[in-house]
Design a protein around this motif. Structure first.
Motif, PDB file in Angstrom:
ATOM      1  N   SER A   5     -62.975   8.567 -34.102  1.00 13.14           N
ATOM      2  CA  SER A   5     -63.846   8.034 -32.975  1.00 13.14           C
ATOM      3  C   SER A   5     -63.981   6.488 -33.127  1.00 13.14           C
ATOM      4  CB  SER A   5     -65.228   8.627 -33.220  1.00 13.14           C
ATOM      5  OG  SER A   5     -65.813   8.026 -34.418  1.00 13.14           O
ATOM      6  N   ALA A   6     -63.991   5.967 -34.451  1.00 17.60           N
ATOM      7  CA  ALA A   6     -63.864   4.462 -34.688  1.00 17.60           C
ATOM      8  C   ALA A   6     -62.786   3.856 -34.072  1.00 17.60           C
ATOM      9  CB  ALA A   6     -64.211   4.049 -36.212  1.00 17.60           C
ATOM     10  N   LEU A   7     -61.596   4.161 -34.144  1.00 12.97           N
ATOM     11  CA  LEU A   7     -60.392   3.950 -33.770  1.00 12.97           C
ATOM     12  C   LEU A   7     -60.560   3.813 -32.079  1.00 12.97           C
ATOM     13  CD1 LEU A   7     -57.578   2.850 -34.326  1.00 12.97           C
ATOM     14  CD2 LEU A   7     -56.682   5.172 -34.284  1.00 12.97           C
ATOM     15  N   VAL A   8     -60.846   5.135 -31.518  1.00 15.53           N
ATOM     16  CA  VAL A   8     -60.949   5.104 -30.192  1.00 15.53           C
ATOM     17  C   VAL A   8     -61.853   4.033 -29.629  1.00 15.53           C
ATOM     18  CG1 VAL A   8     -61.594   6.594 -28.355  1.00 15.53           C
ATOM     19  CG2 VAL A   8     -60.039   7.547 -29.958  1.00 15.53           C
ATOM     20  N   ARG A   9     -63.247   3.925 -30.370  1.00 18.29           N
ATOM     21  CA  ARG A   9     -64.367   2.925 -29.906  1.00 18.29           C
ATOM     22  C   ARG A   9     -63.410   1.508 -30.043  1.00 18.29           C
ATOM     23  NH1 ARG A   9     -69.397   2.134 -33.163  1.00 18.29           N
ATOM     24  NH2 ARG A   9     -67.831   2.006 -34.692  1.00 18.29           N
ATOM     25  N   GLY A  10     -62.617   1.078 -31.045  1.00 15.14           N
ATOM     26  CA  GLY A  10     -62.550  -0.021 -31.040  1.00 15.14           C
ATOM     27  C   GLY A  10     -61.016  -0.353 -30.029  1.00 15.14           C
ATOM     28  N   LEU A  11     -60.329   0.570 -29.550  1.00 13.78           N
ATOM     29  CA  LEU A  11     -59.252   0.469 -28.623  1.00 13.78           C
ATOM     30  C   LEU A  11     -60.118   0.250 -27.014  1.00 13.78           C
ATOM     31  CD1 LEU A  11     -56.782   3.210 -29.655  1.00 13.78           C
ATOM     32  CD2 LEU A  11     -56.636   0.505 -29.738  1.00 13.78           C
ATOM     33  N   VAL A  12     -61.243   1.017 -26.964  1.00 16.36           N
ATOM     34  CA  VAL A  12     -61.772   1.102 -25.574  1.00 16.36           C
ATOM     35  C   VAL A  12     -62.517  -0.379 -25.351  1.00 16.36           C
ATOM     36  CG1 VAL A  12     -63.794   1.977 -24.319  1.00 16.36           C
ATOM     37  CG2 VAL A  12     -62.277   3.461 -25.325  1.00 16.36           C
ATOM     38  N   ARG A  13     -63.125  -0.781 -26.610  1.00 15.30           N
ATOM     39  CA  ARG A  13     -63.930  -1.994 -26.461  1.00 15.30           C
ATOM     40  C   ARG A  13     -62.950  -3.236 -26.327  1.00 15.30           C
ATOM     41  NH1 ARG A  13     -68.808  -1.566 -30.536  1.00 15.30           N
ATOM     42  NH2 ARG A  13     -70.097  -0.033 -29.432  1.00 15.30           N
ATOM     43  N   GLY A  14     -61.710  -3.168 -27.291  1.00 11.87           N
ATOM     44  CA  GLY A  14     -60.955  -4.096 -27.447  1.00 11.87           C
ATOM     45  C   GLY A  14     -61.245  -5.313 -28.471  1.00 11.87           C
TER      46      GLY A  14
END
Length: 135
Positions: A5-14
Motif C-alpha cells: 500500500s505504501a508503494l502504491v501510494r507513492g506511485l499515485v502521489r508521484g
C-alpha cells in the motif's frame, strides 16, 4: 500489505518535486557542494587528473603601502552629497545644453530628441520623460 500500500501510494502521489534537493535528502555518498568548478577530469578508472589550465589563478595586487582598510566601518559619517533626483539630473545634464541653445537662438521646441526627449513613450517598460540616460 503495508509495504504494497505504501508503494502504491507513492506511485499515485508521484515524487515530491517541489521540495528543495539538499544533501540531507540524498544518499550517504551524495554531497551537493557549492557548485565549485572541477579542476580536472575523472577517468573511467576512477582516477582524477588535475589540469593546470582548469585551476583558477587569482591575481592580487601588491597592497604594501595601501592606506585604505578592506571594509567600511558603520561609524563613518554619512555622505554630504544629496541623493540624485530626476530634477537634479536634468539640471546637471540637459539644462545647460537647452540654456546654451536658447541663448544662441538655435533652440527649437519641435526638436527635443536632440536633448534625449522622446515624442512617444508607448510600448516602453518604464515610461520616462526625459530618458534615463545621457547620450
Amino acid at each position: 500489505m503495508g509495504v504494497l500500500s505504501a508503494l502504491v501510494r507513492g506511485l499515485v502521489r508521484g515524487a515530491d518535486r517541489m521540495a528543495e534537493f539538499t544533501s540531507k535528502r540524498g544518499a550517504r555518498t551524495h554531497n551537493k557542494g557549492r557548485t565549485a568548478r572541477p579542476t580536472g577530469l575523472k577517468l573511467s578508472s576512477r582516477k582524477f587528473i588535475s589540469i593546470r589550465a582548469m585551476i583558477p589563478e587569482f591575481v592580487v595586487p601588491d597592497l604594501e603601502e595601501f592606506k585604505l582598510k578592506p571594509y567600511v566601518s558603520y561609524r563613518t559619517p554619512r555622505g554630504t552629497e544629496p541623493p540624485l533626483t530626476a530634477e537634479s539630473l536634468f539640471a546637471e545634464v540637459v539644462g545647460p545644453q537647452i540654456q546654451k541653445d536658447f541663448e544662441e537662438g538655435t533652440f527649437n521646441k519641435e526638436q527635443l530628441e536632440k536633448y534625449g526627449f522622446e515624442p512617444t513613450q508607448e510600448g516602453k517598460l518604464f515610461k520616462l520623460y526625459p530618458k534615463n540616460f545621457v547620450r
